[in-house]
Design an enzyme around this catalytic site. Structure first.
Site, PDB file in Angstrom:
ATOM      1  N   GLN A   1     -15.410   2.461  -7.284  1.00  0.00           N
ATOM      2  CA  GLN A   1     -15.173   1.167  -6.747  1.00  0.00           C
ATOM      3  C   GLN A   1     -13.611   1.715  -6.152  1.00  0.00           C
ATOM      4  OE1 GLN A   1     -15.914  -2.366  -9.024  1.00  0.00           O
ATOM      5  NE2 GLN A   1     -16.616  -0.664 -10.030  1.00  0.00           N
TER       6      GLN A   1
ATOM      7  N   TYR B   1       1.186  -1.145   0.126  1.00  0.00           N
ATOM      8  CA  TYR B   1       0.170   0.108   0.353  1.00  0.00           C
ATOM      9  C   TYR B   1       1.384   1.502  -0.153  1.00  0.00           C
ATOM     10  CZ  TYR B   1      -3.991  -2.614  -0.056  1.00  0.00           C
ATOM     11  OH  TYR B   1      -5.198  -3.807  -0.232  1.00  0.00           O
TER      12      TYR B   1
ATOM     13  N   HIS C   1     -14.635   1.104  -1.836  1.00  0.00           N
ATOM     14  CA  HIS C   1     -14.309   0.139  -1.574  1.00  0.00           C
ATOM     15  C   HIS C   1     -12.829   0.818  -0.394  1.00  0.00           C
ATOM     16  CE1 HIS C   1     -14.659  -1.897  -4.989  1.00  0.00           C
ATOM     17  NE2 HIS C   1     -15.746  -2.686  -3.993  1.00  0.00           N
TER      18      HIS C   1
ATOM     19  N   GLY D   1     -14.933   2.255 -17.609  1.00  0.00           N
ATOM     20  CA  GLY D   1     -13.798   1.999 -16.741  1.00  0.00           C
ATOM     21  C   GLY D   1     -13.699   0.970 -15.604  1.00  0.00           C
TER      22      GLY D   1
ATOM     23  N   CYS E   1      -7.235   1.611  12.932  1.00  0.00           N
ATOM     24  CA  CYS E   1      -7.102   0.010  13.304  1.00  0.00           C
ATOM     25  C   CYS E   1      -7.327  -0.739  12.973  1.00  0.00           C
ATOM     26  CB  CYS E   1      -7.316   0.495  14.849  1.00  0.00           C
ATOM     27  SG  CYS E   1      -7.148  -1.019  15.795  1.00  0.00           S
TER      28      CYS E   1
HETATM   29  C1  BV8 Z   1     -17.735  -8.964  -0.121  1.00  0.00           C
HETATM   30  C2  BV8 Z   1     -10.363  -1.605  -2.386  1.00  0.00           C
HETATM   31  C3  BV8 Z   1     -19.051 -10.612   1.267  1.00  0.00           C
HETATM   32  C4  BV8 Z   1      -8.311  -2.794  -1.865  1.00  0.00           C
HETATM   33  C5  BV8 Z   1     -10.982  -3.705  -3.932  1.00  0.00           C
HETATM   34  C6  BV8 Z   1     -20.344 -13.174  -5.539  1.00  0.00           C
HETATM   35  C7  BV8 Z   1     -21.123 -11.839  -4.544  1.00  0.00           C
HETATM   36  C8  BV8 Z   1     -20.194 -11.381  -3.004  1.00  0.00           C
HETATM   37  C9  BV8 Z   1     -18.763 -11.610  -2.713  1.00  0.00           C
HETATM   38  C10 BV8 Z   1     -18.213 -12.239  -4.274  1.00  0.00           C
HETATM   39  C11 BV8 Z   1     -18.386 -12.714  -5.080  1.00  0.00           C
HETATM   40  N1  BV8 Z   1     -17.916 -13.110  -5.756  1.00  0.00           N
HETATM   41  C12 BV8 Z   1     -16.520 -13.752  -5.132  1.00  0.00           C
HETATM   42  C13 BV8 Z   1     -16.854 -12.451  -4.481  1.00  0.00           C
HETATM   43  C14 BV8 Z   1     -16.016 -12.127  -3.308  1.00  0.00           C
HETATM   44  C15 BV8 Z   1     -14.909 -11.278  -3.629  1.00  0.00           C
HETATM   45  C16 BV8 Z   1     -14.535 -10.696  -5.560  1.00  0.00           C
HETATM   46  O1  BV8 Z   1     -15.614 -10.051  -5.762  1.00  0.00           O
HETATM   47  N2  BV8 Z   1     -14.193 -11.339  -6.245  1.00  0.00           N
HETATM   48  C17 BV8 Z   1     -13.622 -11.621  -7.595  1.00  0.00           C
HETATM   49  C18 BV8 Z   1     -12.140 -10.855  -7.919  1.00  0.00           C
HETATM   50  C19 BV8 Z   1     -14.432 -12.246  -7.952  1.00  0.00           C
HETATM   51  N3  BV8 Z   1     -15.924 -10.405  -3.329  1.00  0.00           N
HETATM   52  C20 BV8 Z   1     -15.392  -8.926  -2.098  1.00  0.00           C
HETATM   53  O2  BV8 Z   1     -14.518 -10.183  -1.684  1.00  0.00           O
HETATM   54  C21 BV8 Z   1     -16.061  -8.042  -1.360  1.00  0.00           C
HETATM   55  N4  BV8 Z   1     -16.276  -8.249  -0.583  1.00  0.00           N
HETATM   56  O3  BV8 Z   1     -18.249  -9.891  -1.250  1.00  0.00           O
HETATM   57  O4  BV8 Z   1     -17.611  -9.836   1.245  1.00  0.00           O
HETATM   58  C22 BV8 Z   1     -18.324 -11.464   1.686  1.00  0.00           C
HETATM   59  C23 BV8 Z   1     -16.997 -12.471   2.455  1.00  0.00           C
HETATM   60  C24 BV8 Z   1     -16.704 -13.021   3.080  1.00  0.00           C
HETATM   61  C25 BV8 Z   1     -16.422 -13.704   2.305  1.00  0.00           C
HETATM   62  C26 BV8 Z   1     -16.695 -14.221   0.912  1.00  0.00           C
HETATM   63  C27 BV8 Z   1     -17.998 -12.762   1.017  1.00  0.00           C
HETATM   64  C28 BV8 Z   1     -15.141  -7.176  -1.242  1.00  0.00           C
HETATM   65  C29 BV8 Z   1     -14.822  -6.787  -2.738  1.00  0.00           C
HETATM   66  C30 BV8 Z   1     -14.071  -5.324  -2.330  1.00  0.00           C
HETATM   67  C31 BV8 Z   1     -12.514  -5.712  -2.314  1.00  0.00           C
HETATM   68  N5  BV8 Z   1     -11.470  -3.641  -2.707  1.00  0.00           N
HETATM   69  N6  BV8 Z   1     -10.929  -2.462  -3.610  1.00  0.00           N
HETATM   70  C32 BV8 Z   1      -7.610  -2.580  -2.716  1.00  0.00           C
HETATM   71  O5  BV8 Z   1      -7.861  -1.001  -3.477  1.00  0.00           O
HETATM   72  O6  BV8 Z   1      -6.257  -2.815  -2.313  1.00  0.00           O
HETATM   73  S1  BV8 Z   1     -12.236  -3.840  -5.414  1.00  0.00           S
HETATM   74  C33 BV8 Z   1     -10.494  -3.727  -6.501  1.00  0.00           C
HETATM   75  O7  BV8 Z   1     -10.811  -4.222  -7.529  1.00  0.00           O
HETATM   76  C34 BV8 Z   1     -10.196  -1.955  -6.877  1.00  0.00           C
HETATM   77  O8  BV8 Z   1     -11.068  -1.046  -5.733  1.00  0.00           O
HETATM   78  C35 BV8 Z   1     -10.871  -1.927  -8.655  1.00  0.00           C
HETATM   79  O9  BV8 Z   1     -11.508  -0.601  -8.700  1.00  0.00           O
HETATM   80  C36 BV8 Z   1     -11.972  -3.372  -8.134  1.00  0.00           C
HETATM   81  C37 BV8 Z   1     -12.643  -3.354  -9.345  1.00  0.00           C
HETATM   82  O10 BV8 Z   1     -11.568  -3.828 -10.507  1.00  0.00           O
HETATM   83  P1  BV8 Z   1     -12.137  -2.366 -11.307  1.00  0.00           P
HETATM   84  O11 BV8 Z   1     -11.871  -1.261 -11.090  1.00  0.00           O
HETATM   85  O12 BV8 Z   1     -13.379  -3.189 -12.419  1.00  0.00           O
HETATM   86  O13 BV8 Z   1     -10.638  -2.895 -12.435  1.00  0.00           O
HETATM   87  P2  BV8 Z   1     -10.325  -3.854 -13.797  1.00  0.00           P
HETATM   88  O14 BV8 Z   1      -8.744  -3.361 -13.476  1.00  0.00           O
HETATM   89  O15 BV8 Z   1     -10.972  -4.538 -12.927  1.00  0.00           O
HETATM   90  O16 BV8 Z   1     -10.530  -3.175 -14.493  1.00  0.00           O
HETATM   91  C38 BV8 Z   1     -10.644  -1.720 -15.311  1.00  0.00           C
HETATM   92  C39 BV8 Z   1     -11.272  -1.935 -16.356  1.00  0.00           C
HETATM   93  O17 BV8 Z   1     -11.047  -0.397 -16.837  1.00  0.00           O
HETATM   94  C40 BV8 Z   1     -10.876  -2.574 -17.487  1.00  0.00           C
HETATM   95  O18 BV8 Z   1     -12.476  -3.264 -18.493  1.00  0.00           O
HETATM   96  C41 BV8 Z   1     -10.303  -1.769 -18.824  1.00  0.00           C
HETATM   97  O19 BV8 Z   1     -10.425  -2.695 -20.025  1.00  0.00           O
HETATM   98  C42 BV8 Z   1     -10.960  -0.260 -18.069  1.00  0.00           C
HETATM   99  N7  BV8 Z   1      -9.606   0.329 -19.085  1.00  0.00           N
HETATM  100  C43 BV8 Z   1      -8.258   0.542 -19.025  1.00  0.00           C
HETATM  101  N8  BV8 Z   1      -7.888   1.857 -19.177  1.00  0.00           N
HETATM  102  C44 BV8 Z   1      -8.791   2.744 -19.412  1.00  0.00           C
HETATM  103  C45 BV8 Z   1     -10.272   1.877 -18.964  1.00  0.00           C
HETATM  104  N9  BV8 Z   1     -11.277   2.429 -19.338  1.00  0.00           N
HETATM  105  C46 BV8 Z   1     -11.621   3.712 -19.188  1.00  0.00           C
HETATM  106  N10 BV8 Z   1     -10.698   4.205 -19.180  1.00  0.00           N
HETATM  107  C47 BV8 Z   1      -9.602   3.754 -19.658  1.00  0.00           C
HETATM  108  N11 BV8 Z   1      -8.332   4.705 -19.993  1.00  0.00           N
END
Ligand code: BV8
Length: 252
Positions: free
Chosen positions: A103, A69, A121, A193, A129
């Protein structure tokens, strides 16, 4: 970019009284912030962010996760909001009911002047803490030396951790409820995005689609939303948003 699609999108944006914008890491790409699915750079190249952004990783390797971080915060120091952030701040000036649901944890929407921002997020510029002491410690107020991670100044016992929601952690109920309510009330949703990979945030855009809202997506690549939205604008946020919302000025 198809001029007709762009013109149609600009009309929808101009007519919208209650726009909602759902943003992901792509909106900050043109600020120089790598997206979550970009390859990590340098020392961090061998790590997958999703493996480090978890409470379990922090408990097992607190110094490694803290330094991950700190590396990202260091990157942020040399970056600024880009024209996409400023265009969305201008959208709110024109339609005060505008809400940005993000996000992202970089705080760039707020820095660019957006006031109605729902940071699902958290905020990488703050720490809290690891136990449960209330309040946050801005990264600018962290001690310059001492243990890594720093110790919570309130309990003097547990480590501080970044004030973000990690994978496996629940989102703040009130923020999710406010985001869902904003989607229910909106007359237009802009999806900007995001890969739509992370839940439950990604479900908010699906809620708008299910409710039959007018939905525009901006992304250089198609996503799982793209064949369900009204208009898909293939391009970058920094290039397209200022053309949909002309006249936005970067706050110097
Ligand atoms: C939770 C902070 C309950 C940290 C982040 C179904 C339901 C519920 C939960 C889940 C589920 N399935 C899976 C889960 C679990 C998990 C999850 O979703 N996993 C995924 C990977 C499958 N979710 C969780 O754990 C969430 N909590 O569900 O609690 C629970 C409790 C216990 C047990 C199980 C469930 C919490 C999720 C939060 C995670 N924290 N951020 C940190 O930053 O270090 S999320 C992180 O990913 C970032 O914040 C980021 O923003 C986010 C999402 O990704 P994107 O923003 O979409 O970024 P990505 O790189 O993927 O895509 C970028 C896009 O931009 C692309 O499409 C690209 O083409 C485009 N792009 C590129 N350049 C440009 C552009 N667009 C425009 N202009 C450009 N120039």
């Amino acid at each position: 970019m198809n001029a007709e699609i762009l013109a149609r999108a600009a009309e929808l944006v101009a007519a919208s009284q209650r726009p909602v914008v759902f943003t992901g890491a792509g909106v900050s790409k043109e600020s120089g912030i790598p997206t979550f699915r970009d390859a990590m750079d340098g020392l961090w190249a061998r790590y997958n962010p999703e493996d480090l952004a978890t409470p379990r990783a922090f408990e097992a390797h607190p110094e490694l996760v803290w330094n991950f971080y700190e590396h990202r915060r260091e990157t942020l120091k040399n970056c600024q909001p880009n024209p996409a952030h400023y265009a969305l701040a201008e959208l709110e000036r024109r339609a005060p009911a505008c809400v940005v649901i993000t996000q992202n944890v970089d705080g760039f929407h707020q820095m660019a002047g957006s006031r109605n921002v729902i940071p699902l997020h958290g905020n990488i510029r703050e720490n809290r803490c690891f136990y449960l002491c209330p309040g946050v410690v801005p990264s600018t107020d962290l001690p310059k030396d001492g243990p890594i991670p720093p110790i919570c100044p309130q309990c003097g016992e547990k480590s501080l951790r970044p004030n973000v929601i990690w994978f496996g952690e629940y989102l703040d109920d009130a923020l999710m409820a406010a985001a869902s309510e904003a989607i229910s009330q909106c007359d237009l949703l802009l999806i900007v995005g995001t890969s739509g990979a992370v839940q439950p945030a990604a479900s908010l855009a699906h809620q708008a689609i299910r409710m039959g809202k007018a939905v525009i997506e901006i992304n250089p690549e198609p996503t799982p939303y793209s064949d369900q939205v009204d208009l898909f604008l293939a391009g970058t946020a920094g290039e397209i948003l200022p053309r949909l919302i002309p006249g936005s000025t970067a706050i110097s």
